[in-house]
Design an enzyme around this catalytic site. Structure first.
Site, short mmCIF file in Angstrom:
data_model
loop_
_atom_site.label_atom_id
_atom_site.label_comp_id
_atom_site.label_asym_id
_atom_site.label_seq_id
_atom_site.Cartn_x
_atom_site.Cartn_y
_atom_site.Cartn_z
N SER A 123 20.55 -43.55 -18.58
CA SER A 123 21.73 -42.97 -19.22
C SER A 123 21.37 -42.01 -20.33
O SER A 123 22.14 -41.12 -20.66
CB SER A 123 22.61 -44.09 -19.80
N ASP A 124 20.19 -42.19 -20.96
CA ASP A 124 19.81 -41.46 -22.18
C ASP A 124 20.91 -41.59 -23.23
O ASP A 124 21.27 -40.62 -23.90
CB ASP A 124 19.51 -40.00 -21.88
N HIS A 125 21.44 -42.77 -23.36
CA HIS A 125 22.54 -43.05 -24.29
C HIS A 125 22.12 -42.74 -25.73
O HIS A 125 21.19 -43.34 -26.26
CB HIS A 125 22.92 -44.53 -24.16
#
Length: 429
Positions: A302-304
């Site tokens: 997600s690369d949140h």
């Protein structure tokens, strides 16, 4: 707790299962699939009619700590559970890097039963300054999965070489985002016609390829295991393919943002699309989709990166890059399957068994199962794969409501999440 999940569609890519099966859980593990064990009495029965029962999602890049502090942010942990994520890798925070064992201990003391499992990455260098190597062995003993520089990069190749030798000697791994720090300096978007039209400083693809060539050359010299985080260029993926053919010990992930979006989506300086790595051209996006489909790339993350509203309100080059993504990961995997006409199980593998295999290669003693076979940890989620939902800040648990997918209708919605055999999340009706 003994849990009976009844009448759901069990999709377990690791074991090749896709069918209607009941699931029985006892003592935090899968006790049986399909047939009820003798003498089993459930403390709780979940009706999964019309729902898919999936292994808990594993996100290889999600920031869930309070800004600049060695403490988890409750809203981000809720976001993980709301997204069906039961295990995540925590990248280093430049404002509070885990460069000492005491800092790791202080952070992990905040972990509580029933929350998403967090695997922190230790700082490769003290303060992420890229100058002095951190005490990697002590960080590993404190619970760090691997060692990383986050988005800081290392300008001094000798330091990177030393880190690889150190890690290889310990049998540990480095977790690197390949980006040359000099070529990246001042860049706010990917280089190309669109960045030029907007007057934005561009990040050339060579920032990734130069870094990759350095990493691979040093791998040949040291034998170090490396995970490559968030590859974003077609040229970089070709270098990865060659490294795999050569037999270098390397795995890789890509961001869900890069999987679906391109630089032209920035529009008229929309800071929701200011991301790191920056969105690139259509050729790069197509290469990412192909690499995910053929298994060159192991996982989708997600690369949140939750960002405060005031940090996104700045002019595009001055705004803070990042977007919320934990609650979108399942939906964006399903969207990729739908748009590319790939099997649903294949897309789910990139957020379950694929990342689990990456972690198993790096740290077998700390790796999640990513599957729901008998004896596996009971980390799972129940999801309505046919549901469509509108992405709005109000629909998200994350404190950072900024996402480039705002206003879109996305497929799939998590209804419940189970961690360690206990019900940890139910989506409000």
């Amino acid at each position: 707790m003994r849990l009976h999940i009844a009448d759901g569609r069990l999709i377990d890519p690791a074991n090749g299962v896709d069918g209607r099966h009941d699931l029985y859980i006892a003592d935090g593990r899968v006790a049986a699939v399909g047939r009820e064990p003798d003498g089993f009495q459930a403390d709780l029965r979940l009706d999964a009619s019309g729902l898919a029962v999936l292994p808990g999602l594993i996100d290889l890049s999600a920031r869930v700590t309070q800004p600049g502090a060695a403490a988890f942010a409750p809203a981000e942990l809720r976001a993980a559970l709301a997204g069906g994520v039961t295990c995540l890798v925590l990248p280093p925070d430049a404002a509070a890097p885990l460069d000492e064992p005491g800092k790791v201990d202080a952070l992990m003391r905040h972990a509580a039963p029933g929350q998403c499992r967090v695997r922190p990455l230790g700082a490769m260098t003290v303060g992420l300054a890229g100058e002095t190597l951190a005490e990697m062995d002590l960080l590993a003993r404190a619970g760090c999965l691997a060692y990383a520089q986050g988005d800081m990069g290392i300008a001094d190749t000798r330091v990177l070489w030393g880190a690889m030798r150190y890690a290889s000697g310990l049998g540990h791994a480095l977790w690197l985002r390949p980006q040359d720090p000099w070529l990246a300096r001042g860049a706010a978007a990917a280089s190309g016609a669109y960045a030029e039209r907007l007057g934005l400083e561009g990040l050339p693809p060579q920032a990734e390829t130069v870094a990759l060539q350095t990493i691979f050359e040093l791998q040949r010299a040291t034998g170090a295991r490396v995970h490559l985080a968030r590859l974003s260029t077609a040229a970089g993926l070709e270098l990865l393919r060659a490294a795999r053919r050569e037999g270098l010990p390397v795995t890789a992930d890509v961001s869900a943002n890069s999987l679906h979006l391109t630089d032209v989506d920035i529009g008229f300086f929309d800071t929701n699309f200011h991301l790191r790595p920056p969105l690139r051209g259509q050729r790069d996006r197509d290469a990412i989709q192909a690499a995910l489909a053929d298994g060159l790339v192991d996982a989708l993350c997600s690369d949140h990166t939750p960002v405060e509203a005031r940090a996104k309100a700045e002019p595009f080059p001055l705004s803070e890059p990042g977007a919320t993504g934990l609650e979108l990961l399942l939906s964006l995997a399903l969207k990729w399957a739908r748009d590319s006409r790939r099997p649903v199980a294949e897309a789910l593998a990139r957020v379950t068994s694929g990342p689990a295999a990456v972690l198993d290669r790096i740290a077998p003693q700390a790796a999640p199962a990513g599957q729901l076979g008998v004896g596996a940890p009971a980390d799972l989620c129940l999801a309505d794969l046919d549901a469509e939902w509108l992405v709005t800040p109000g629909a998200l648990q994350s404190h950072g409501g900024h996402t480039p997918f705002a206003g879109m209708m996305l497929p799939g919605r998590v209804r419940a999440t189970v961690v360690g055999g206990s019900l940890a999340w139910e989506t409000p009706v």
